[in-house]
Design an enzyme around this catalytic site. Structure first.
Site, PDB file in Angstrom:
ATOM      1  N   HIS A  19       6.414  -4.176  -5.341  1.00 15.35           N
ATOM      2  CA  HIS A  19       4.993  -3.842  -5.445  1.00 15.35           C
ATOM      3  C   HIS A  19       4.508  -2.887  -4.356  1.00 15.35           C
ATOM      4  O   HIS A  19       3.420  -3.083  -3.801  1.00 15.35           O
ATOM      5  CB  HIS A  19       4.171  -5.138  -5.409  1.00 15.35           C
ATOM      6  CG  HIS A  19       2.879  -5.071  -6.144  1.00 15.35           C
ATOM      7  ND1 HIS A  19       1.755  -4.478  -5.631  1.00 15.35           N
ATOM      8  CD2 HIS A  19       2.521  -5.544  -7.351  1.00 15.35           C
ATOM      9  CE1 HIS A  19       0.754  -4.602  -6.483  1.00 15.35           C
ATOM     10  NE2 HIS A  19       1.191  -5.238  -7.548  1.00 15.35           N
ATOM     11  N   GLU A  48       6.017  -0.480 -11.236  1.00 16.91           N
ATOM     12  CA  GLU A  48       6.796  -1.704 -11.082  1.00 16.91           C
ATOM     13  C   GLU A  48       7.742  -1.918 -12.262  1.00 16.91           C
ATOM     14  O   GLU A  48       7.325  -2.401 -13.321  1.00 16.91           O
ATOM     15  CB  GLU A  48       5.855  -2.901 -10.978  1.00 16.91           C
ATOM     16  CG  GLU A  48       4.771  -2.771  -9.917  1.00 16.91           C
ATOM     17  CD  GLU A  48       3.619  -3.721 -10.179  1.00 16.91           C
ATOM     18  OE1 GLU A  48       3.841  -4.950 -10.232  1.00 16.91           O
ATOM     19  OE2 GLU A  48       2.481  -3.231 -10.357  1.00 16.91           O
ATOM     20  N   HIS A 100       2.009 -12.902 -10.414  1.00 11.78           N
ATOM     21  CA  HIS A 100       2.970 -12.549  -9.360  1.00 11.78           C
ATOM     22  C   HIS A 100       3.575 -13.761  -8.646  1.00 11.78           C
ATOM     23  O   HIS A 100       3.769 -13.747  -7.431  1.00 11.78           O
ATOM     24  CB  HIS A 100       2.318 -11.620  -8.340  1.00 11.78           C
ATOM     25  CG  HIS A 100       2.025 -10.250  -8.862  1.00 11.78           C
ATOM     26  ND1 HIS A 100       2.726  -9.674  -9.895  1.00 11.78           N
ATOM     27  CD2 HIS A 100       1.079  -9.328  -8.488  1.00 11.78           C
ATOM     28  CE1 HIS A 100       2.241  -8.467 -10.129  1.00 11.78           C
ATOM     29  NE2 HIS A 100       1.241  -8.235  -9.309  1.00 11.78           N
TER      30      HIS A 100
END
Length: 352
Positions: free
Chosen positions: A174, A301, A104
């Site tokens: 997210h 996502e 991420h």
């Protein structure tokens, strides 16, 4: 009505603000300038207003959050194996923040940066961020604009970006959805439909093995709506490896509809539209340890494929100079009512 409020102060003294969009007659949203975090999303359910996403109490909690609640993810959503990749013959070493891998966007990524507020009105918030060359190990100066816009039936998130050098780029979002609005109701009791025909099996460190597997006959087949509880198979090697669902579902080319979610407890349903080639499905099992008592939510996502810079068989996710990046995620809500059959939910969400 107050549209901006102080949400807290970080340990280094920086103020974090929350920006309200929409109103109580429709959809109401709060977004933070910290990480572009979707800190609140309230919609109408059959019994009243429903908090559709999990949230934390203040800025410090979000900055320290290991679960990435609500953040804008970047530069690269999901994982890059070995925290390195080779691009145009040059190897780049990224920050390793999940064992040996990069997750991420690294230690801070987009989700722990303060974004600049470019404009804010009743129904729109425009955020801007510059990620400088070398940040978290990525090449190129990257300029990103994220626009949240409340619509009559939902919330749109638009990513736009440019870079002055070739760089991997895979932004996503997210939030953790529990459309029941009640932590006592398991998130796995929600009905889920994803039209994906493939999924990515992963190794022990959750890096894809490199092949796209057919979902048919597996717990990853959500082409027909089902709850995660109904699809879960306790002896499936992939689910055992991840402690539950934490897998990338690969969409069909040319799709627009990405996923649908429905809570029979609140009567709220959600449709996600995005042209991204994949959708990461995460069951939120890590929250039991990271935030005891919070309950779980599902992460859905839209994104490019994880570890694509290291996987020759995967579609490229590289942003090059002179190319304008643009991708929108649209969340649309309806309230078909509690305990409905899926055909009624599908009709309310215009899935036919």
């Amino acid at each position: 009505m107050e549209r901006t409020r102080l949400f807290g102060r970080l340990d280094d003294g920086r103020d974090v603000h929350a920006y309200r969009l929409g109103d109580d007659d429709g959809i109401s949203v709060e977004v933070l300038d910290l990480g572009g975090i979707l800190a609140r999303l309230v919609v109408h359910g059959e019994g009243g207003r429903v908090d559709a996403v999990l949230r934390l109490p203040d800025a410090r909690a979000y900055f320290a959050d290991p679960a990435y609640l609500g953040i804008l993810v970047g530069r690269y959503g999901n994982r890059i194996g070995g925290a390195r990749f080779t691009l145009d013959g040059c190897e780049h070493v990224l920050s390793a923040n999940e064992g040996r891998n990069h997750l991420h966007g690294g230690h801070l990524g987009f989700g722990r940066r303060l974004w600049q507020v470019q404009s804010h009105a009743r129904d729109v918030l425009v955020l801007r961020l510059r990620s400088p060359d070398g940040e978290e190990g990525y090449p190129g100066n990257l300029d990103v604009v994220a626009t949240y816009r409340v619509r009559d039936d939902g919330l749109a998130l638009l990513f736009e970006a440019r870079s002055d050098a070739a760089t991997p780029f895979n932004p996503t979002h997210h939030p953790y959805f529990n459309l029941a609005g009640d932590a006592a109701v398991p998130a796995s009791a929600q009905w889920l439909q994803v039209p994906a025909t493939g999924y990515l099996p992963v190794a022990d460190d959750l890096i894809p093995l490199g092949a796209i597997a057919d979902v048919a006959g597996t717990p990853f087949d959500f082409r027909e709506a089902a709850t995660l509880d109904a699809r879960f198979d306790g002896v499936d090697a992939q689910l055992s490896r991840c402690g539950g669902y934490d897998h990338c579902l690969v969409q069909r080319p040319g799709h627009a509809f990405a996923a649908a979610l429905y809570s029979p407890h609140s009567g709220v349903a959600m449709r996600i539209d995005c042209d991204a080639p994949a959708l990461q499905l995460y069951g939120g099992q890590g929250l039991d340890r990271q935030h005891p008592g919070m309950g779980r939510g599902l992460c859905l996502e839209p994104q490019d494929l994880p570890d694509a810079p290291n996987q020759p068989a995967f579609p490229l996710a590289i942003l090059r100079p002179g190319t304008a990046y643009r991708r929108e995620i649209l969340y649309r809500f309806a309230c078909p009512g509690r305990g409905r059959a899926w055909n009624e939910v599908a009709a309310a969400l215009e899935l036919s």
